[in-house]
Design an enzyme around this catalytic site. Structure first.
Site, PDB file in Angstrom:
ATOM      1  N   PRO A  11      -1.585  -1.855  11.582  1.00 40.88           N
ATOM      2  CG  PRO A  11      -0.041  -3.549  11.230  1.00 40.88           C
ATOM      3  CD  PRO A  11      -1.490  -3.201  11.010  1.00 40.88           C
ATOM      4  CG  ASN A  12       3.673   0.058  12.978  1.00 40.83           C
ATOM      5  OD1 ASN A  12       3.941   0.142  14.177  1.00 40.83           O
ATOM      6  ND2 ASN A  12       3.968  -1.009  12.258  1.00 40.83           N
ATOM      7  NE  ARG A  19       4.847   3.790  10.007  1.00 39.83           N
ATOM      8  CZ  ARG A  19       4.156   2.933   9.218  1.00 39.83           C
ATOM      9  NH1 ARG A  19       2.857   3.084   9.026  1.00 39.83           N
ATOM     10  NH2 ARG A  19       4.770   1.956   8.632  1.00 39.83           N
ATOM     11  CE1 TYR A  24       3.284   4.628   4.574  1.00 41.87           C
ATOM     12  CE2 TYR A  24       4.934   4.776   6.308  1.00 41.87           C
ATOM     13  CZ  TYR A  24       4.291   4.045   5.320  1.00 41.87           C
ATOM     14  OH  TYR A  24       4.657   2.755   5.085  1.00 41.87           O
ATOM     15  CG  ASN A  75      -3.520   1.839   5.107  1.00 42.33           C
ATOM     16  OD1 ASN A  75      -2.874   0.798   4.903  1.00 42.33           O
ATOM     17  ND2 ASN A  75      -2.976   3.026   5.088  1.00 42.33           N
ATOM     18  CB  ALA A  78       2.867  -4.372   8.047  1.00 41.50           C
ATOM     19  CD  GLU A  99      -5.288  -3.268  -1.271  1.00 44.62           C
ATOM     20  OE1 GLU A  99      -5.860  -3.917  -2.179  1.00 44.62           O
ATOM     21  OE2 GLU A  99      -4.096  -3.416  -0.961  1.00 44.62           O
ATOM     22  CG  HIS A 101      -1.868   0.467   0.419  1.00 45.33           C
ATOM     23  ND1 HIS A 101      -1.656  -0.183   1.612  1.00 45.33           N
ATOM     24  CD2 HIS A 101      -2.491  -0.420  -0.394  1.00 45.33           C
ATOM     25  CE1 HIS A 101      -2.129  -1.413   1.516  1.00 45.33           C
ATOM     26  NE2 HIS A 101      -2.647  -1.578   0.314  1.00 45.33           N
ATOM     27  NE  ARG A 108       7.286   2.278   0.893  1.00 46.32           N
ATOM     28  CZ  ARG A 108       6.825   2.329   2.144  1.00 46.32           C
ATOM     29  NH1 ARG A 108       5.528   2.430   2.360  1.00 46.32           N
ATOM     30  NH2 ARG A 108       7.666   2.272   3.166  1.00 46.32           N
TER      31      ARG A 108
HETATM   32  C1  DQA Z   1       0.910   1.335   3.942  1.00 43.56           C
HETATM   33  C2  DQA Z   1       1.987   0.584   3.149  1.00 43.56           C
HETATM   34  C3  DQA Z   1       2.434  -0.664   3.896  1.00 43.56           C
HETATM   35  O1  DQA Z   1       3.430  -1.352   3.149  1.00 43.56           O
HETATM   36  C4  DQA Z   1       3.030  -0.283   5.235  1.00 43.56           C
HETATM   37  O2  DQA Z   1       3.390  -1.431   5.967  1.00 43.56           O
HETATM   38  C5  DQA Z   1       2.176   0.618   6.024  1.00 43.56           C
HETATM   39  C6  DQA Z   1       1.380   1.642   5.358  1.00 43.56           C
HETATM   40  C7  DQA Z   1       0.528   2.663   3.278  1.00 43.56           C
HETATM   41  O3  DQA Z   1      -0.466   3.242   3.706  1.00 43.56           O
HETATM   42  O4  DQA Z   1       1.226   3.145   2.371  1.00 43.56           O
HETATM   43  O5  DQA Z   1       2.180   0.576   7.248  1.00 43.56           O
HETATM   44  O6  DQA Z   1      -0.257   0.530   3.988  1.00 43.56           O
END
Ligand code: DQA
Length: 146
Positions: A11-12, A19, A24, A75, A78, A99, A101, A108
């Site tokens: 998501p997002n 964002r 990011y 990735n 959330a 995995e 990020h 964080r």
């Molecule tokens: C994320 C880190 C997550 O905590 C966050 O909710 C994201 C992006 C990252 O790529 O750093 O949406 O996965």
């Protein structure tokens, strides 16, 4: 051929470039997809690049990966911190999983410092910005050629 891989974004992440640029970076989702497709092609990998904001869709997709892909880069955004369903679906995939990020989740908020998938994946990359995607593709190619 052991070369069909998928990058799954949660998501997002479709809003990359828009964002929280401090976390990011400024690369847009579309640009990131192009960069990943170029790198994969260079390394002889056949890449699908996907994104969903919906947990159930991600679970369905991960289940289907068993039949179609040799490796998953994920990735989960959330959902990394909340989704037992995504963890369980990944656990059924018996091939390499990376995995990923973009940010360093361990630097964080406390709620981001727990990943529900880290202990079932092959390895992980975090905190290296959008470049982490490139590094993940390179690592996946090495894993598949072992
Ligand atoms: C994320 C880190 C997550 O905590 C966050 O909710 C994201 C992006 C990252 O790529 O750093 O949406 O996965």
């Amino acid at each position: 051929m052991n070369n069909k891989i998928i990058i799954i974004n949660g998501p997002n992440l479709n809003l990359l470039g828009e964002r929280e640029q401090s976390q990011y970076g400024s690369v847009t989702f579309k640009e990131l997809k192009e960069i990943c497709l170029d790198k994969s092609q260079e390394l002889g990998l056949n890449l699908d690049f996907t994104q969903s904001n919906v947990e159930g869709e991600l679970v369905n997709l991960i289940q289907d990966c068993r039949k179609s892909y040799d490796g998953i880069i994920i990735n989960a955004a959330a959902f990394t911190h909340t989704s037992v369903a995504i963890r369980d679906a990944l656990d059924v995939f018996k091939k390499p999983i990376i995995e990923l990020h973009i940010s360093n989740i361990y630097k964080r908020e406390e709620f981001r410092q727990k990943s529900l998938i880290s202990d079932i994946v092959t390895g992980g990359i975090f905190g290296l910005g959008p470049d982490g995607y490139i590094l993940a593709i390179i690592s996946m190619q090495k894993l598949l050629n072992k």
